[in-house]
Design an enzyme around this catalytic site. Structure first.
Site, PDB file in Angstrom:
ATOM      1  N   SER A 141     -24.688  40.609  -8.343  1.00 33.58           N
ATOM      2  CA  SER A 141     -23.876  39.555  -7.740  1.00 33.58           C
ATOM      3  C   SER A 141     -24.758  38.336  -7.451  1.00 33.58           C
ATOM      4  O   SER A 141     -25.409  37.831  -8.362  1.00 33.58           O
ATOM      5  CB  SER A 141     -23.168  40.098  -6.495  1.00 33.58           C
ATOM      6  OG  SER A 141     -22.070  39.295  -6.166  1.00 33.58           O
TER       7      SER A 141
ATOM      8  N   ASP B 163     -14.649  43.633 -12.242  1.00 39.32           N
ATOM      9  CA  ASP B 163     -15.413  42.925 -11.219  1.00 39.32           C
ATOM     10  C   ASP B 163     -14.526  42.035 -10.343  1.00 39.32           C
ATOM     11  O   ASP B 163     -14.838  41.794  -9.182  1.00 39.32           O
ATOM     12  CB  ASP B 163     -16.476  42.021 -11.889  1.00 39.32           C
ATOM     13  CG  ASP B 163     -17.895  42.554 -11.719  1.00 39.32           C
ATOM     14  OD1 ASP B 163     -18.189  43.124 -10.649  1.00 39.32           O
ATOM     15  OD2 ASP B 163     -18.712  42.380 -12.642  1.00 39.32           O
TER      16      ASP B 163
ATOM     17  N   HIS C  42     -16.172  45.325  -8.340  1.00 33.67           N
ATOM     18  CA  HIS C  42     -17.409  44.614  -8.005  1.00 33.67           C
ATOM     19  C   HIS C  42     -18.291  45.503  -7.119  1.00 33.67           C
ATOM     20  O   HIS C  42     -17.800  46.119  -6.179  1.00 33.67           O
ATOM     21  CB  HIS C  42     -17.062  43.315  -7.267  1.00 33.67           C
ATOM     22  CG  HIS C  42     -18.229  42.394  -7.142  1.00 33.67           C
ATOM     23  ND1 HIS C  42     -18.926  41.939  -8.245  1.00 33.67           N
ATOM     24  CD2 HIS C  42     -18.833  41.844  -6.059  1.00 33.67           C
ATOM     25  CE1 HIS C  42     -19.906  41.140  -7.830  1.00 33.67           C
ATOM     26  NE2 HIS C  42     -19.873  41.068  -6.516  1.00 33.67           N
TER      27      HIS C  42
END
Length: 537
Positions: free
Chosen positions: A190, A315, A434
């Protein structure tokens, strides 16, 4: 447990036995820079006398709490942690992997959430199984890490400078721990994946590391890069009662760091018209120094770096189901109109034409009566593509096109979410959400076996093998660990990638990831005329 000599002084960690003839030395909380001054680059640590007992994690960098009502952590937070594996013999010349945590450049820590002493980012499993040294580092986040006026008075990118200082410290000192300073790999997820991407693009890292891994984040992600930072700086100044003219910088610098941290722009609950991802306003900028130019123009700096990067196939689920809450509710319908509103928010400079084109592409295989599952899944695809997949694939293409000796490897993680299925909170079609990759990369199915099945242990074994082989040799297929399927290199002709999941076979490699949607976002939408009406607002 031996004492290790570093440039700042001697350090002593702890040895943790892991079974017959295997153990790992853990060093926690070694300073790699001095306590940083507000809105200044990090400075070298003055060092210490005697032996530093490196047995406790340092505090996180000062940051806002989840509810945004308080702050926690410390300004004195530029510390790193090291895991060194040992077999029968003392290790030397081991590959080194440096981890950068995610958290939207607003929050995060190299310890991860602490649950019953189960640190999410413990490097122990990676170090032991892959026979590599793992280092995790702290870097400034939020206002203290990324506030910028967009000019030289407050250039920003302080958190990126912290990471750079950590990389340089590791390069200078890791030999004393048994590591090879000429074989360093950065990895992160991320905002940590985007951080890795920025580190590869900066001219300041020349010769400091050889390889890089970005999981679900690169410089091109819409949340990872700010092109109008000054607006945020003015808002922060106004919140703190600082002048917004010449006196602003001096006033901000003299403000208590906790108050600065609390003055960050609020992260509001998203809606289809105002997606939450647009609220992450403190992020890296072109500062003319760390990043001398737009990210797309800096790939020559990464030409000799081996780069492995990819996304999770859903995600966007975490974000899109907050913007459109009905997506996650099994008993509620998601109106098609909400998908159009989301597309309108993502393409607002292009106006209605972009919405029409994009919606036509996303609904092209719906048929006349799309099911709720189809509509909801399409909404998640839109979010995944816009927030993660298209930006990451853009970086894949650019790296492969400009690389000289550097190799490129692209992946898609598609293991279904552990939260999906009957009697569980998510719809049974939800894939890898995610941050789902973190538990597998850090070997959680081995450290907390009851929460996982055998296929999850297989997946974790696969990912640790690919990641550590890549760190060792620059090729995820060759190294100390066996892999289930040969991962083909990405090249500009075949565009091959690996589909990673618990069960892998000959069908695990594919070509041209979501190529229709890549075209849509990188070619079709940008070529539409800009909508001047929206710019005046």
């Amino acid at each position: 447990m031996g004492v290790v000599q570093t440039e700042g002084g001697r350090v002593q960690g702890q040895n943790i036995p892991l079974g017959l003839f295997r153990s790992v030395d853990v060093f926690k909380g070694i300073p790699f820079a001095a306590k940083p001054r507000t809105f200044e680059k990090p400075e070298p640590h003055p060092g210490w006398s005697g032996i530093l007992k490196a047995t406790k994690f340092a505090q996180r960098c000062l940051q806002i709490s989840m509810l945004q009502t308080s702050s926690f952590g410390s300004e004195d937070c530029l510390y790193l942690n090291i895991w060194v594996p040992h077999g029968r013999n003392v290790s030397s010349n081991l590959p080194v992997m440096i981890w950068f945590y995610g958290g939207g450049f607003m929050v995060g820590g190299s310890m991860g959430p602490n649950f019953l002493n189960n640190y999410l980012y413990s490097g122990q499993e990676i170090a032991d199984r892959g026979n590599v040294i793992v280092v995790s580092v702290g870097y400034r986040v939020g206002v203290l890490g990324f506030l910028s006026t967009g000019d030289s008075s407050l250039p920003g990118n302080y958190g990126l400078w912290d990471q750079h200082a950590a990389i340089a410290w590791v390069h200078r000192n890791i030999r004393s721990f048994g590591g090879d300073p000429e074989n360093i790999t950065l990895f992160g997820e991320s905002a940590g994946g985007a951080s890795v991407s920025f580190q590869t693009l900066s001219p300041h890292n020349k010769g400091l590391f050889r390889r890089a891994i970005s999981q679900s984040g690169v410089a091109f992600c819409p949340w990872a890069f700010s092109s109008s930072p000054r607006k945020v700086a003015l808002e922060v100044a106004a919140k703190l009662g600082c002048p917004t003219d010449d006196g602003m910088i001096a006033c901000l610098r003299s403000t208590d760091p906790r108050n600065l941290t609390m003055a960050a722009p609020r992260i509001e609950q998203g809606s289809p018209d105002h997606p939450g991802v647009n609220n992450l306003l403190l992020s890296p900028v072109v500062d003319g120094d760390f990043l001398p130019d737009q990210p797309a123009n800096l790939f020559h700096n990464a030409a000799e770096i081996d780069y492995l990067l990819g996304v999770n196939n859903m995600d966007g689920h975490l974000f899109t189901s907050q913007d459109i809450p009905s997506i996650g509710q099994k008993d509620r319908e998601t109106p098609v109109e909400d998908l159009k509103r989301l597309l309108a928010a993502y393409t607002k400079e292009k106006g209605q034409a972009a919405v029409d084109v994009a919606f036509a592409e996303y609904s092209s295989d719906w048929g006349s009566q799309p099911s709720q599952d189809t509509i909801k899944k399409t909404a998640v695809d839109i979010g995944t593509d816009y927030i993660f997949l298209v930006p990451v694939q853009t970086a894949v293409y650019l790296h492969a096109t400009t690389a000289t000796s550097g190799r490129t490897y692209s992946y898609l993680l598609s293991e279904p979410s552990l939260m999906a299925g009957p009697g569980k909170p998510y719809h049974d079609w939800v894939g890898a959400d995610h941050a789902d990759d973190l538990q597998y990369v850090f070997g959680k199915p081995f450290t907390t076996p009851k929460a996982y099945g055998d296929r999850h242990r297989d997946l974790s074994r696969h990912m640790i093998a690919y990641w550590t082989n890549f760190a060792r040799t620059g090729d995820p297929n060759t190294g100390h660990m066996e892999v289930p399927v040969t991962w083909p290199e990405f090249d500009t002709f075949s565009h091959q990638y690996l589909d990673i999941r618990g069960v892998m076979n000959d069908n695990s490699t594919a070509q041209k990831m979501r190529v229709r949607f890549m075209e849509l976002w990188t070619r079709v939408i940008p070529s539409l005329p800009s909508n001047t009406a929206t710019e005046k607002q």
